[in-house]
Design a protein around this motif. Structure first.
Motif, mmCIF file in Angstrom:
data_model
loop_
_atom_site.group_PDB
_atom_site.id
_atom_site.type_symbol
_atom_site.label_atom_id
_atom_site.label_comp_id
_atom_site.label_asym_id
_atom_site.label_seq_id
_atom_site.Cartn_x
_atom_site.Cartn_y
_atom_site.Cartn_z
ATOM 1 N N ARG A 1 0.844 -1.196 0.000
ATOM 2 C CA ARG A 1 0.000 0.000 0.000
ATOM 3 C C ARG A 1 0.886 1.255 0.000
ATOM 4 O O ARG A 1 0.844 2.066 0.929
ATOM 5 N N PRO A 2 1.682 1.427 -1.080
ATOM 6 C CA PRO A 2 2.663 2.506 -1.098
ATOM 7 C C PRO A 2 2.094 3.889 -1.408
ATOM 8 O O PRO A 2 2.827 4.869 -1.437
ATOM 9 N N LEU B 1 8.025 5.232 -0.841
ATOM 10 C CA LEU B 1 8.957 4.187 -1.262
ATOM 11 C C LEU B 1 9.467 3.425 -0.050
ATOM 12 O O LEU B 1 9.912 4.012 0.936
ATOM 13 N N GLN B 2 9.369 2.092 -0.151
ATOM 14 C CA GLN B 2 9.757 1.225 0.954
ATOM 15 C C GLN B 2 10.797 0.219 0.467
ATOM 16 O O GLN B 2 10.723 -0.238 -0.674
ATOM 17 N N SER B 3 11.723 -0.112 1.326
ATOM 18 C CA SER B 3 12.691 -1.156 0.993
ATOM 19 C C SER B 3 11.994 -2.500 1.117
ATOM 20 O O SER B 3 11.368 -2.792 2.142
ATOM 21 N N THR C 1 0.914 2.876 -7.317
ATOM 22 C CA THR C 1 0.249 4.168 -7.141
ATOM 23 C C THR C 1 -0.461 4.570 -8.426
ATOM 24 O O THR C 1 -1.596 5.064 -8.395
ATOM 25 N N ALA C 2 0.187 4.338 -9.571
ATOM 26 C CA ALA C 2 -0.445 4.649 -10.861
ATOM 27 C C ALA C 2 -1.725 3.837 -11.041
ATOM 28 O O ALA C 2 -2.735 4.356 -11.537
ATOM 29 N N ARG D 1 7.517 10.402 -3.000
ATOM 30 C CA ARG D 1 7.614 11.074 -4.294
ATOM 31 C C ARG D 1 6.211 11.370 -4.818
ATOM 32 O O ARG D 1 5.295 10.548 -4.680
ATOM 33 N N ILE D 2 6.061 12.519 -5.471
ATOM 34 C CA ILE D 2 4.795 12.869 -6.107
ATOM 35 C C ILE D 2 4.723 12.160 -7.449
ATOM 36 O O ILE D 2 5.648 12.223 -8.245
#
Length: 188
Positions: A43-44, A99-101, A114-115, A156-157
């Motif tokens: 769920r980024p 952003l997640q590792s 996200t897109a 990030r946007i």
């Protein structure tokens, strides 16, 4: 409107006016985002809602960022255009990827998720008769804009989603042949 009709006919609507989507319409749009493909369930995505007077403040933020990029004041026409960007619609959503590792989900897949959430929201808006379109541009990637919107270092946007009432009837979608985009792979 049924799902296939919305998926087959959704188009961006660039001329938007008041009113913004109602709370119940927003809930439908937001719930659609939560169904996006999401590798590992990270769920980024997250979204900021900007409306009313906050849109003017966003315009001022965009102007400061644009002037910093240009190394000085913009001419009057560019200044006015930049200040007016958030006023294109009564509601602006900022699509953000956290952003997640993760060992199996690289950052580019998180942006894709996200897109997918944004696309689902655009379709949900269309299904309810709400006009919507997605914009990016250089200011979406400007660090001053990210800072001004309170993004964390790992965020990030991915774009600005404009939502409102269509000022005119949506255009007809182009009649595209699926055969132009889909083919069978033939193994060697």
């Amino acid at each position: 409107m049924d799902a296939l009709e919305a998926l087959h006919n959704r188009v961006s609507v660039g001329k938007l006016t008041e009113p913004a989507p109602s709370e119940s319409q927003r809930e439908n749009i937001f719930r659609a985002a939560l169904r996006a493909a999401d590798h590992a369930g990270l769920r980024p995505w997250r979204f900021l809602q900007i409306e009313a007077e906050a849109r003017r403040h966003l315009g001022e933020l965009l102007l400061r960022a644009a002037e910093t990029e240009q190394g000085g004041a913009l001419d009057e026409a560019k200044r006015d255009k930049t200040l007016a960007m958030p006023l294109r619609a009564p509601l602006v959503l900022v699509a953000i990827t956290r952003l997640q590792s993760h060992p199996k989900v690289p950052h580019h897949e998180q942006h894709l998720s996200t897109a997918g959430a944004v696309q689902a929201m655009l379709t949900a808006a269309y299904a309810q008769g709400i006009g919507a379109y997605w914009r990016t541009g250089p200011l979406a990637y400007n660090p001053l804009v990210a800072q001004g919107l309170g993004l964390a270092g790992n965020e990030r946007i991915d774009g600005f989603i404009y939502l409102g009432t269509p000022a005119k009837s949506p255009r007809q979608p182009p009649d595209l042949a699926t055969s132009s985009f889909f083919s069978h792979w033939k193994a060697p």
